[in-house]
Enzyme design. Sequence first.
Site, mmCIF file in Angstrom:
data_model
loop_
_atom_site.group_PDB
_atom_site.id
_atom_site.type_symbol
_atom_site.label_atom_id
_atom_site.label_comp_id
_atom_site.label_asym_id
_atom_site.label_seq_id
_atom_site.Cartn_x
_atom_site.Cartn_y
_atom_site.Cartn_z
ATOM 1 N N TRP A 1 -12.808 3.506 -3.321
ATOM 2 C CA TRP A 1 -12.258 3.725 -1.940
ATOM 3 C C TRP A 1 -11.860 5.236 -1.565
ATOM 4 C CZ3 TRP A 1 -11.248 2.517 2.946
ATOM 5 C CH2 TRP A 1 -10.033 2.914 3.659
ATOM 6 N N ASP B 1 -7.802 -8.738 -3.202
ATOM 7 C CA ASP B 1 -7.321 -7.317 -3.207
ATOM 8 C C ASP B 1 -8.476 -6.556 -4.377
ATOM 9 O OD1 ASP B 1 -7.031 -4.501 -2.662
ATOM 10 O OD2 ASP B 1 -4.799 -5.021 -2.599
ATOM 11 N N ASP C 1 0.759 -1.164 0.178
ATOM 12 C CA ASP C 1 -0.049 -0.047 0.045
ATOM 13 C C ASP C 1 0.887 1.249 -0.094
ATOM 14 O OD1 ASP C 1 -2.893 0.828 0.215
ATOM 15 O OD2 ASP C 1 -1.781 1.973 1.812
ATOM 16 N N TRP C 2 0.761 2.230 0.988
ATOM 17 C CA TRP C 2 1.367 3.469 0.813
ATOM 18 C C TRP C 2 2.850 3.183 1.255
ATOM 19 C CZ3 TRP C 2 1.646 8.419 -0.834
ATOM 20 C CH2 TRP C 2 0.514 8.862 -1.253
ATOM 21 N N HIS D 1 -6.140 -6.974 0.672
ATOM 22 C CA HIS D 1 -5.281 -6.040 0.389
ATOM 23 C C HIS D 1 -4.346 -6.049 1.546
ATOM 24 C CE1 HIS D 1 -4.049 -1.860 -0.280
ATOM 25 N NE2 HIS D 1 -4.290 -1.502 0.699
#
Length: 301
Positions: A165, A251, A125-126, A280
């Site tokens: 999202w 995901d 993710d980030w 995810h």
Amino acid sequence: MTIRAIRTPDTWFETLPGYDYTPHYVDDLPGYVGLRMAYVDEGPKSGAPVFLCLHGEPSWGYLYRKMAPVFLAAGARVIIPDLFGFGRSDKPVDDEVYTFHWHRNALKAFLDRMDLTDICLVCQDWGGLLGLTLPMDYPDRFSRLLVMNTALGVGKGTSEGFIAWRDFMANTPDLDLAGLMQRATPILTDAEAKAYAAPFPDATYKAGVRRFPALVPISPDMEGVQTSQQALRFWSEDWTGDSFMAVGMQDPVLGPDTMAWLRSVIRNCPKPLEIAEGGHFVQEWGEPIAQAALKHFGLTD
């Protein structure tokens, strides 16, 4: 500029199933003096490979509680920082503080302070959107990559799942973190879901949670695109380290298609380990991922 920030009371972290590591803190990083960053630092302090584990949004270092013990058992050092706005780190209260490069530069300042070498970047993710832009600035420090369900924000659009999202987050200033994590990862117990929500007692602590989805560089004019494009060239042309990829196949945001593209731009990245039931937050299936990565890297039998 003085940044207004708040700090989650320690009492909120009293019950963290599976994550009893002692937190460390630094509050004088250049450019961030007065803001306290929290991190876990376990294992040998020298002479061992370093697994630098970067979380994404809206999670924090707790995400790596199933992977860290595997790395430590192999004799590695494990470092898990909490990004500003998340975990035990201080949380600026104004949404506009949160920008791509503000966070990237904080991670660079942290790397400089820790003076790490032989790093395996572990990201999702980030943690990947930011983390994948770091090795090009420190090519002698990073030797391995373990990448999961993430992307490079090169300004070329995104999935319908991400747009949904992003829009949901823009309209949900006081997100129910525990509920979200259980919906995204049904294998979580109530206590584990509560631990994910521990850093955020109320909406005033959630500026980072609210802000991050809007920062993903999905159009050419957004901050971070040029940096991410430079990183793409690094991974495609200059990366000489060893890579391992794991993909949570369920995901809906950064799933198999996105990861197939990312694999195509990482030089010599082998076929991924596919976690069929993984979503995810694929680190929740982290023990077999960590074991497979260590075997691939030749760090365990």
